[in-house]
Design an enzyme around this catalytic site. Structure first.
Site, PDB file in Angstrom:
ATOM      1  N   GLU A  65      48.484  54.297  60.430  1.00  0.00           N
ATOM      2  CA  GLU A  65      47.216  54.934  60.775  1.00  0.00           C
ATOM      3  C   GLU A  65      46.611  54.266  62.011  1.00  0.00           C
ATOM      4  OE1 GLU A  65      42.885  55.910  58.650  1.00  0.00           O
ATOM      5  OE2 GLU A  65      44.231  54.434  57.748  1.00  0.00           O
ATOM      6  N   LYS A 152      42.560  63.706  59.903  1.00  0.00           N
ATOM      7  CA  LYS A 152      42.072  63.210  58.617  1.00  0.00           C
ATOM      8  C   LYS A 152      40.863  64.031  58.181  1.00  0.00           C
ATOM      9  CE  LYS A 152      41.089  58.688  56.466  1.00  0.00           C
ATOM     10  NZ  LYS A 152      40.969  57.245  56.774  1.00  0.00           N
ATOM     11  N   CYS A 186      45.775  57.599  54.781  1.00  0.00           N
ATOM     12  CA  CYS A 186      45.017  56.613  54.004  1.00  0.00           C
ATOM     13  C   CYS A 186      44.467  57.235  52.711  1.00  0.00           C
ATOM     14  CB  CYS A 186      43.922  55.982  54.865  1.00  0.00           C
ATOM     15  SG  CYS A 186      43.435  54.305  54.340  1.00  0.00           S
TER      16      CYS A 186
END
Length: 349
Positions: A65, A152, A186
């Site tokens: 990430e 995200k 994540c």
């Protein structure tokens, strides 16, 4: 650069005993730190590490990430409820400068890295659109094409003060010769409905770029591999305090007061797990490195004999998920309709 693997040499996607449904492919995770505030050097580092993975026969390379642009662990940006200050604004200015446009010259450079090394690549990056930043996963083909991106959907905690929110228009799964690739970034991996969206699109190689290096994270990755009947590749940065720019206001950890240059700020823990729940390589909590494994794609069918979460083990008569894939724009311009010069035929008689 250390290497963890469970592999024997494989140079291409190789059918097992002539059976293409049970092909073997080699994949690698890069566990390394961003070069903070220096995106060109970060891309140079990515190029070197990609070449190292490719030289070992890998056909897919996954980065953590925010590898491009940096995960701002411990950064405060001068933020507190009701508080704003010039130092925090300037810190954000530097962070914004390290982010990249998508598409843009850095994306073209990364595509060339993938082409040069004949690998598919999933790269964590901080994307900028205007002055809003997004935590994004970029996908590249081995021919050097930029396939697309996933933004995200839900930044975690204070990330929401510096990153924008993704929408349903960037939830891709790409059907490639090495398998169907998708990504969850994540703590999106804790969102069961998002996971279900990827499962419904047929994800086979589930990439999980992350900043979570906890032991508990390993349990989540194992569960997803079993739940989705897919390979899970979790990539996390390994960072020490010396990797970060000098700044007096960092809050790196709430469990360790040690502030030496070699203090571990992000412990990594990158791991590769099979659809049958077997850890194929990793986790590595000790150093930067490349984690490599051979994937037997036949394990996907073997796993789904007993459990197919969006197939024979679903209950659509009871549960149903609807996903809105339309892009959500804050401003929409509607052009005015130009009246025809001669509209007499429409006039009342």
């Amino acid at each position: 650069m250390s290497t963890l693997n469970n592999t024997t040499p494989v140079t291409q996607v190789t059918p097992v005993n002539g059976d293409s449904s049970s092909s073997i492919i080699r994949v690698s995770i890069v566990q390394a730190s961003t070069v903070y505030n220096d995106t060109p050097k970060t891309i140079e580092k990515a190029e070197k590490l990609t070449a190292e993975a490719a030289s070992n026969g890998s056909k897919l390379v996954v980065f953590p990430e925010a590898f491009i642009g940096g995960y701002p662990r411990g950064f405060r940006f001068g933020l507190a409820v009701g508080v704003h200050n010039d130092e925090g604004r300037d810190e954000f200015r530097k962070y914004h400068a390290s982010a990249i446009h998508v598409p843009g010259p850095e994306v073209e450079k990364l595509a060339e890295v993938a082409r040069k090394n004949n690998v598919y690549m999933v790269m964590g990056a901080i994307e900028k659109e205007g002055y809003t930043l997004y935590c994004t996963a970029l996908f590249f083909s081995s021919e050097g094409r930029f396939l697309g991106k996933h933004r995200k959907l839900m930044p975690t905690s204070l990330e929401r003060c510096i990153w924008g929110y993704g929408d349903g228009s960037t939830i891709p799964v790409y059907d490639t010769p090495i398998g169907k690739l998708g990504a969850a970034i994540c703590w999106e991996n804790r969102m069961p409905l998002y996971r279900t969206a990827l499962y419904a699109k047929g994800v086979e190689i589930y990439c999980a770029p992350t900043a979570d290096g906890s032991q508990e994270w390993q349990s989540s990755m194992l569960h997803i591999a079993l739940e989705g009947g897919c390979f899970v590749l979790s990539a996390c940065q390994f960072c020490q305090r010396k990797d970060f720019p000098e700044h007096p206001d960092y809050l790196f950890t709430d469990s360790d007061d040690y502030k030496g240059d070699d203090a571990i700020v992000s412990p990594g823990g990158s791991v590769i797990i099979s659809p049958l729940g077997k850890v194929l390589a990793g986790p590595n909590f000790k150093s930067e490195g490349i984690i490599t494994a051979n994937l037997d794609l036949g394990d996907i069918a073997r796993a789904k004999l007993y459990f197919d979460v969006v197939g024979h083990y679903s209950k659509p008569d009871v549960f149903n998920l609807t996903i809105n894939e339309h892009p959500k724009k804050p401003v929409t311009f509607v052009s005015k309709t130009v009246k025809a010069e001669d509209d007499s035929e429409f006039q009342e008689k």
